[in-house]
Design a protein around this motif. Structure first.
Motif, PDB file in Angstrom:
ATOM      1  N   ILE A 125       0.731  -1.112   0.014  1.00  0.00           N
ATOM      2  CA  ILE A 125       0.077   0.005  -0.161  1.00  0.00           C
ATOM      3  C   ILE A 125       0.873   1.305  -0.126  1.00  0.00           C
ATOM      4  N   GLY A 126       0.818   2.088  -0.881  1.00  0.00           N
ATOM      5  CA  GLY A 126       1.458   3.425  -1.074  1.00  0.00           C
ATOM      6  C   GLY A 126       0.601   4.512  -0.580  1.00  0.00           C
ATOM      7  N   PHE A 127       0.952   5.286   0.183  1.00  0.00           N
ATOM      8  CA  PHE A 127       0.099   6.327   1.016  1.00  0.00           C
ATOM      9  C   PHE A 127       0.618   7.635   0.720  1.00  0.00           C
ATOM     10  N   VAL A 128      -0.324   8.756   0.146  1.00  0.00           N
ATOM     11  CA  VAL A 128      -0.090   9.985   0.092  1.00  0.00           C
ATOM     12  C   VAL A 128      -0.990  11.050   1.046  1.00  0.00           C
ATOM     13  N   PRO A 129      -0.350  11.087   1.978  1.00  0.00           N
ATOM     14  CA  PRO A 129      -1.345  11.855   3.131  1.00  0.00           C
ATOM     15  C   PRO A 129      -1.415  13.308   2.576  1.00  0.00           C
ATOM     16  N   GLU A 130      -2.832  13.776   3.420  1.00  0.00           N
ATOM     17  CA  GLU A 130      -2.996  15.056   3.334  1.00  0.00           C
ATOM     18  C   GLU A 130      -1.769  16.115   3.595  1.00  0.00           C
ATOM     19  N   ASP A 131      -1.301  15.851   4.680  1.00  0.00           N
ATOM     20  CA  ASP A 131      -0.038  16.772   4.782  1.00  0.00           C
ATOM     21  C   ASP A 131       1.205  16.545   4.066  1.00  0.00           C
ATOM     22  N   MET A 132       1.201  15.870   2.969  1.00  0.00           N
ATOM     23  CA  MET A 132       2.407  15.427   2.279  1.00  0.00           C
ATOM     24  C   MET A 132       3.385  14.504   2.869  1.00  0.00           C
ATOM     25  N   GLY A 133       3.465  14.155   4.223  1.00  0.00           N
ATOM     26  CA  GLY A 133       4.487  13.253   4.648  1.00  0.00           C
ATOM     27  C   GLY A 133       5.703  13.156   4.089  1.00  0.00           C
ATOM     28  N   ILE A 134       6.577  14.332   3.871  1.00  0.00           N
ATOM     29  CA  ILE A 134       8.004  14.337   2.995  1.00  0.00           C
ATOM     30  C   ILE A 134       9.018  14.468   4.295  1.00  0.00           C
ATOM     31  N   PHE A 135      10.280  14.414   4.206  1.00  0.00           N
ATOM     32  CA  PHE A 135      11.199  14.567   5.142  1.00  0.00           C
ATOM     33  C   PHE A 135      11.967  15.959   4.716  1.00  0.00           C
ATOM     34  N   ALA A 136      11.564  17.153   5.236  1.00  0.00           N
ATOM     35  CA  ALA A 136      11.946  18.244   4.734  1.00  0.00           C
ATOM     36  C   ALA A 136      13.579  18.428   4.786  1.00  0.00           C
ATOM     37  N   ASP A 137      14.134  17.774   5.807  1.00  0.00           N
ATOM     38  CA  ASP A 137      15.696  17.922   6.026  1.00  0.00           C
ATOM     39  C   ASP A 137      16.507  17.281   4.919  1.00  0.00           C
ATOM     40  N   LEU A 138      15.676  16.144   4.364  1.00  0.00           N
ATOM     41  CA  LEU A 138      16.531  15.223   3.431  1.00  0.00           C
ATOM     42  C   LEU A 138      16.157  15.921   2.026  1.00  0.00           C
ATOM     43  N   SER A 139      17.165  15.483   1.163  1.00  0.00           N
ATOM     44  CA  SER A 139      17.062  16.210  -0.470  1.00  0.00           C
ATOM     45  C   SER A 139      15.752  15.235  -0.785  1.00  0.00           C
ATOM     46  N   VAL A 140      15.604  15.661  -2.347  1.00  0.00           N
ATOM     47  CA  VAL A 140      14.570  14.784  -2.846  1.00  0.00           C
ATOM     48  C   VAL A 140      14.874  13.637  -3.346  1.00  0.00           C
ATOM     49  N   GLU A 141      16.085  13.325  -3.794  1.00  0.00           N
ATOM     50  CA  GLU A 141      16.717  12.004  -3.884  1.00  0.00           C
ATOM     51  C   GLU A 141      16.452  11.137  -2.766  1.00  0.00           C
ATOM     52  N   GLU A 142      17.060  11.607  -1.322  1.00  0.00           N
ATOM     53  CA  GLU A 142      16.933  10.882  -0.339  1.00  0.00           C
ATOM     54  C   GLU A 142      15.482  10.407  -0.096  1.00  0.00           C
ATOM     55  N   ASN A 143      14.430  11.617  -0.185  1.00  0.00           N
ATOM     56  CA  ASN A 143      13.027  11.227  -0.154  1.00  0.00           C
ATOM     57  C   ASN A 143      12.706  10.146  -0.746  1.00  0.00           C
ATOM     58  N   LEU A 144      12.888   9.852  -2.055  1.00  0.00           N
ATOM     59  CA  LEU A 144      12.651   8.884  -3.178  1.00  0.00           C
ATOM     60  C   LEU A 144      13.253   7.636  -2.769  1.00  0.00           C
ATOM     61  N   ARG A 145      14.359   7.782  -2.399  1.00  0.00           N
ATOM     62  CA  ARG A 145      15.179   6.314  -2.041  1.00  0.00           C
ATOM     63  C   ARG A 145      14.383   5.715  -0.768  1.00  0.00           C
ATOM     64  N   LEU A 146      14.311   6.667   0.238  1.00  0.00           N
ATOM     65  CA  LEU A 146      13.506   5.935   1.450  1.00  0.00           C
ATOM     66  C   LEU A 146      12.283   5.447   1.240  1.00  0.00           C
ATOM     67  N   ALA A 147      11.558   5.989   0.049  1.00  0.00           N
ATOM     68  CA  ALA A 147      10.421   5.474  -0.158  1.00  0.00           C
ATOM     69  C   ALA A 147      10.026   4.023  -0.785  1.00  0.00           C
ATOM     70  N   ALA A 148      11.502   3.651  -1.621  1.00  0.00           N
ATOM     71  CA  ALA A 148      11.628   2.623  -2.294  1.00  0.00           C
ATOM     72  C   ALA A 148      11.924   1.473  -1.389  1.00  0.00           C
ATOM     73  N   LEU A 149      10.671   0.601  -0.924  1.00  0.00           N
ATOM     74  CA  LEU A 149      10.903  -0.393  -0.022  1.00  0.00           C
ATOM     75  C   LEU A 149      11.527  -1.713  -0.403  1.00  0.00           C
ATOM     76  N   SER A 150      11.263  -2.223  -1.552  1.00  0.00           N
ATOM     77  CA  SER A 150      11.834  -3.334  -2.153  1.00  0.00           C
ATOM     78  C   SER A 150      13.325  -3.184  -2.698  1.00  0.00           C
ATOM     79  N   ALA A 151      13.770  -2.206  -3.164  1.00  0.00           N
ATOM     80  CA  ALA A 151      15.128  -2.295  -3.807  1.00  0.00           C
ATOM     81  C   ALA A 151      15.184  -0.660  -4.223  1.00  0.00           C
ATOM     82  N   PRO A 152      16.531  -0.199  -4.345  1.00  0.00           N
ATOM     83  CA  PRO A 152      16.505   1.243  -4.795  1.00  0.00           C
ATOM     84  C   PRO A 152      15.934   1.437  -6.231  1.00  0.00           C
ATOM     85  N   PRO A 153      15.404   2.634  -6.395  1.00  0.00           N
ATOM     86  CA  PRO A 153      14.586   2.964  -7.671  1.00  0.00           C
ATOM     87  C   PRO A 153      15.579   2.742  -9.021  1.00  0.00           C
TER      88      PRO A 153
END
Length: 240
Positions: free
Chosen positions: A82-110
């Motif tokens: 299940i992938g979830f996009v919350p109303e409050d966005m749920g991103i990590f402000a102190d991390l880079s866009v790249e780090e946010n995306l890599r953390l969201a990839a659960l099974s393997a690096p994108p």
């Protein structure tokens, strides 16, 4: 209606002393987009948060791919696809866009192919790939929130009001990305107040009022019946 990937049966959820959901029943067909609609305060966000395990229902069943998942933690539900996009966005402000995306990839690096698809949908994320997410504009943060859910194939996407507060040009960008996700066969349950966007994306609709589903059917049926829209949601919808 196709085989449901998700079913809710008699789901009741309380928040502190307040009874929010009063026996929610509906299905999300596999490979289709179901819009969860209704007035503000009807219980839509609570429904998504209950499915995602952020609230525990006191009664009822939540069935994903034929197995009950009510009571599971958000982490276990994410691992079930299940992938979830919350109303409050749920991103990590102190991390880079790249780090946010890599953390969201659960099974393997994108994969490079997946990243290029994401960048094709949201070019700004490529431009600011190494920038802290907290420095992005509101619209770009919403793009990143959606991209985090899209970074790998999920069994089901839960998306809570992705167009809320965004400029029309950003909404159009999001709409194209979500149409592309839909075209790839995704199963999506989405809360949305922008009826034009809901009509453009939705295959099915379920309308909530006071913590219950008061109507369910095809999006086409709801879209062509303005009297039904006004009765169920209390608003005169734009025809455009």
């Amino acid at each position: 209606m196709s085989d449901p990937i998700l079913s809710l049966r008699g789901v009741k959820t309380d928040i502190a002393q307040y009874h929010i959901l009063h026996g929610v029943d509906f299905d999300v067909p596999r490979g289709e987009v179901t819009m969860l609609l209704g007035r503000n305060g009807a219980g839509k966000t609570t429904t998504l948060r209950t499915i995602m395990g952020l609230w525990t229902p006191r009664a009822g069943e939540i069935i994903l791919d034929g197995a009950r998942v009510d009571g599971l933690t958000p982490a276990r539900l994410a691992r079930k696809g299940i992938g979830f996009v919350p109303e409050d966005m749920g991103i990590f402000a102190d991390l880079s866009v790249e780090e946010n995306l890599r953390l969201a990839a659960l099974s393997a690096p994108p994969t490079p192919e997946r990243l290029e698809w994401i960048f094709g949908a949201f070019p700004a994320l490529k431009t600011f790939y190494h920038s802290p997410a907290g420095t992005l504009s509101g619209g770009q943060k919403q793009m990143l929130s959606v991209a985090r859910a899209m970074i790998e194939d999920r069994a089901l996407y839960l998306i809570d009001e992705p167009s809320k507060g965004l400029a029309p040009a950003i909404v159009a960008t999001l709409a194209r990305a979500l149409k592309d996700l839909k075209a790839r066969g995704a199963s999506i349950l989405m809360v949305e107040q922008n009826f034009s966007l809901a009509r453009a994306l939705g295959d099915n609709a379920a309308v909530m009022d006071d913590g219950r589903i008061v109507w369910a059917g095809t999006m086409a049926e709801l879209a062509r019946d303005t009297a039904l829209q006004e009765r169920l949601m209390g608003l005169k919808m734009e025809s455009a």
